[in-house]
Design an enzyme around this catalytic site. Sequence first.
Site, PDB file in Angstrom:
ATOM      1  CB  CYS A 282     -32.200  19.511  54.346  1.00 51.90           C
ATOM      2  SG  CYS A 282     -30.875  20.242  53.156  1.00 51.90           S
TER       3      CYS A 282
ATOM      4  CB  THR B 185     -15.549  22.308  63.884  1.00 51.43           C
ATOM      5  OG1 THR B 185     -15.455  22.758  62.290  1.00 51.43           O
ATOM      6  CG2 THR B 185     -14.279  22.300  64.271  1.00 51.43           C
ATOM      7  N   GLY B 186     -17.860  19.865  62.090  1.00 49.38           N
ATOM      8  CA  GLY B 186     -19.017  20.224  61.605  1.00 49.38           C
ATOM      9  C   GLY B 186     -19.507  21.276  60.824  1.00 49.38           C
TER      10      GLY B 186
ATOM     11  CG  ASP C  59     -21.988  25.559  56.997  1.00 48.02           C
ATOM     12  OD1 ASP C  59     -23.143  24.859  57.286  1.00 48.02           O
ATOM     13  OD2 ASP C  59     -21.810  26.690  57.890  1.00 48.02           O
TER      14      ASP C  59
ATOM     15  CG  ASP D 217     -22.756  23.599  52.542  1.00 50.23           C
ATOM     16  OD1 ASP D 217     -23.587  23.971  53.077  1.00 50.23           O
ATOM     17  OD2 ASP D 217     -22.609  22.584  51.970  1.00 50.23           O
TER      18      ASP D 217
ATOM     19  N   GLY E  60     -19.532  16.208  35.725  1.00 52.10           N
ATOM     20  CA  GLY E  60     -20.515  15.611  36.915  1.00 52.10           C
ATOM     21  C   GLY E  60     -20.239  14.075  36.792  1.00 52.10           C
ATOM     22  CG  HIS E  61     -20.481   9.978  38.458  1.00 52.08           C
ATOM     23  ND1 HIS E  61     -19.726   9.205  37.693  1.00 52.08           N
ATOM     24  CD2 HIS E  61     -20.667   8.861  39.465  1.00 52.08           C
ATOM     25  CE1 HIS E  61     -19.840   7.936  37.748  1.00 52.08           C
ATOM     26  NE2 HIS E  61     -20.290   7.654  38.953  1.00 52.08           N
TER      27      HIS E  61
ATOM     28  CG  ASP F 261     -25.767  26.362  55.001  1.00 53.61           C
ATOM     29  OD1 ASP F 261     -25.118  25.799  55.745  1.00 53.61           O
ATOM     30  OD2 ASP F 261     -26.090  25.824  53.886  1.00 53.61           O
TER      31      ASP F 261
END
Length: 340
Positions: free
Chosen positions: A13, A43-44, A46, A86, A133-134, A221
Amino acid sequence: MEDFLASCTSGGCGAKIAAGDLTDYLKALPTTKDPNLLVGFNTGDDAAVYQTAPDQALVNTVDFFSPMVEDPYVFGTIAATNALSDIYAMGGKPLLALNITCFPERLPKSALSDILAGGAAKIQEAGAILAGGHSIYDHEPKYGLAVTGQVDPRHLIRNDTPKTGDALILTKALGVGIILAADRAKVGDAEATEIAIASMQQLNKYAAANFGQYQVHACTDVTGFGLLAHGLEMAGDDHTLVLDTGEVPILPDALDFAKEYLTTAGGERNREQIGDRVDLDAISPALQELLFDPQTSGGLLISVAAEDAADLLAAIHVTDPVARIVGMVADREAQPIILL
């Protein structure tokens, strides 16, 4: 594994784009007026939340990054744990996940198999389904998940809705970025690194499973923006978080490494974004670094009614024994966060 970690310019992160820069980039994006979009990017928070029925909403998130540890399997477990977090921070339950994979052709294909196996193990532990997935070739390995979960809108938990008088609980210790920086510089402590890795692999599922029994008003988080920037999001415009820095859990050796100036570029970006909004004079430079330190797969910062705090903490301690009450929520004062 040769080149698996060494070739990466950043990892975990700590590689996130700075919060202030990201806000600027998002200004050009259109906003939606769909009333079913309960939580968007403004609002940012999660994860995004979209209501599909009176008692049901979908929670959607995506998270991926390059490695911060040498072992591909361990990297997969950490990246998946981080992405799933999240959903838990919103009070939701993960349903299904999609792999996001970037991988260099020069590396052994067994490394990619190990990454995916590590991620699958954590998806299974979360009780979710791996549904696809990718993948693409890239110069650096990267891995993460797009996760869909569900939540009852009446029990949705946002990051910016604390109540005055709430207690603040932090479920994991700080210092992951600094510990990993020391390890990568070959000056770390093996035991401290193992403790940090175990923390990153701990699903926030277990702490969040207790929310329904208590008056939890807000949650986020703590990841790449560090405790202070995520705390600013929680404080919003109406509240001030009063943090008792003496109660903040810290990983073994992290404070000592910070005293030796083993810090991170991500932490410096977080410091720049905070600017003068928080008075840091009351705490040491080393402790400041820990509050700015980007946390990969960090813990939950929970705003809970004061009368429920001790009981919630005791329930969380069953699986997350380092969790602590680290402060309280007050009406807005001159600054959004006060450090004691």
